[in-house]
Design an enzyme around this catalytic site. Structure first.
Site, short mmCIF file in Angstrom:
data_model
loop_
_atom_site.label_atom_id
_atom_site.label_comp_id
_atom_site.label_asym_id
_atom_site.label_seq_id
_atom_site.Cartn_x
_atom_site.Cartn_y
_atom_site.Cartn_z
N TRP A 84 -17.42 59.73 0.97
CA TRP A 84 -18.35 58.90 1.75
C TRP A 84 -17.61 57.75 2.41
O TRP A 84 -17.88 57.41 3.56
CB TRP A 84 -19.50 58.41 0.88
N ASP B 72 -21.43 50.15 0.72
CA ASP B 72 -22.36 51.26 0.57
C ASP B 72 -22.66 51.37 -0.93
O ASP B 72 -21.78 51.69 -1.72
CB ASP B 72 -21.70 52.55 1.09
N LYS C 223 -30.96 58.32 -3.86
CA LYS C 223 -30.18 58.49 -5.06
C LYS C 223 -30.86 57.79 -6.24
O LYS C 223 -31.14 58.39 -7.24
CB LYS C 223 -28.76 57.92 -4.88
#
Ligand SMILES: *Cc1c(COP(=O)(O)O)cnc(C)c1O
Length: 362
Positions: A101, A171, A195
């Site tokens: 990511w 993030d 998530k």
């Protein structure tokens, strides 16, 4: 009705209480005669929902007044572009690459300016967090970017990098609300909610006000300017209204549970059960360095692809779902977010113990 123990990395398990409440309110939300799904986002009823969600999140995270909370769409991945478009005044930024990511964000930023990788753990398949105490950060970098919890590899920063005075952008998709954070250390904290918070379709951006300006890169679409959404309190256009409503319920659930310090204790306790077993197991082992272990995503392997596949299949049959590791790394991964009860982890470990006994040489 029977529910499984869902170890999915995302979209992921949500608190049962929240799902039940949402079910009860499905046909008639608090006497409105309609579902939240059917409601105008400009209605008084919805205004209360979104305002309360923001207030509860501010409360939970202790967000200072000089930060805006934005409820956006496009997932965490859209932020990979939105961040450089809005923040790259000098067209330069420092990225710490600790997984896929972070790498995607770094690659995306290269489209807009000079994104510099100042550290990486790719040399050891992202199994650790690099030492970030004295990085060579360009003086004129507009920000330093991290992915705080690496969902795929199962590592987490235990201390934030020394940004040498630069704005930190993080993030936190897979560790959002899993423990208390000091918001003042960040310029932007953001994450997709699917998530650890709510249903897919909402991304929450917590951004310091001085970073919200008209001065974006030329050609930045209106919808990708933080200012557009900040000025309109996340109601510039139709927001992901139902998703925000569920997030709001999760915020209330978290407050009821005792807030983020209690969640941290619970998460530490749950993760310890699994890691302690991995450390003593003769069959299973963890894949990352101990100091950097995530409390949320726990990858592990047996060392044999065949046994890994057998384990995932037998676990599924026993009611433990989504334990297969990310397609890029194989093995297994148990995501044990806030809503995963301790009992789920205990039962998983008992199952792993039994599998170990049945599959190791006597
Ligand atoms: C899942 C995930 C993403 C991607 O999220 P999307 O909402 O699918 O774009 C980005 N970063 C992290 C850390 C993630 O876990």
């Amino acid at each position: 009705m029977s529910r499984v123990y869902n170890f999915s990395a995302g979209p992921a398990v949500l608190p049962e209480e929240v799902l039940k409440e949402a079910a009860e309110e499905m046909m008639d939300y608090k006497g409105s005669g309609m579902s939240v799904m059917e409601m105008s986002h400009r209605s008084k009823v919805y205004d209360t929902i979104i305002k309360e969600a923001e207030a509860d999140l501010r409360d939970l995270m202790n967000i200072p007044d000089n930060y805006k909370v934005l409820f956006l769409q496009g997932g965490a991945s859209q932020q990979f572009a939105m961040i450089p478009m809005n923040l790259m005044k000098n067209k330069k930024a420092a990225y710490i690459v600790t997984g896929q990511w972070a790498k995607k964000a770094y690659k995306e930023a290269q489209i807009y300016g000079d994104a510099v990788a100042v550290a990486s753990s790719e040399d050891k398949t992202f199994s650790y967090i690099p030492d970030c105490s004295d990085l060579d950060i360009p003086e004129d970098a507009d920000y330093v970017y991290i992915c705080e919890n690496n969902t795929i590899y199962g590592t987490k920063y235990k201390t934030l990098p020394n940004t040498k005075g630069h704005t930190l952008v993080a993030d936190v998709s897979s560790c959002f609300l899993s423990e208390p954070v000091d918001v003042t250390k960040y310029g932007i904290i953001y994450g997709g909610v699917q998530k650890n918070i709510g249903p897919a379709g909402v991304v929450i951006v917590i951004i310091r006000e001085d970073l919200i300006t008209e001065d974006t890169l030329p050609g930045t679409p209106t919808m990708l300017k933080y200012k557009t959404h900040a000025d309109a309190a996340s109601l510039y256009n139709t927001p992901p209204a139902y998703g925000i409503y569920i997030c709001g319920k999760v915020f209330k659930w978290l407050k009821k549970m005792g807030g983020l310090s209690v969640m941290k204790e619970r998460n530490e306790e749950k993760a310890k059960i699994l890691y302690d077993f991995l450390d003593e197991s003769k069959l299973f082992q963890g894949t990352v360095v101990k100091e950097d272990r995530s409390l949320m995503n726990v990858p592990f392997v047996t060392g044999s692809d065949e046994l890994d596949a057998k384990f995932v299949a037998e676990a599924k049959a026993a009611g433990f779902e989504n334990l297969k590791g990310h397609r890029s790394v194989g093995g297994m991964r148990a995501s044990i977010y806030n809503a995963m009860p301790k009992e789920g982890v205990e039962k998983l470990v008992a199952f792993m113990r039994e599998f170990e006994q049945n599959n190791t040489m006597k």
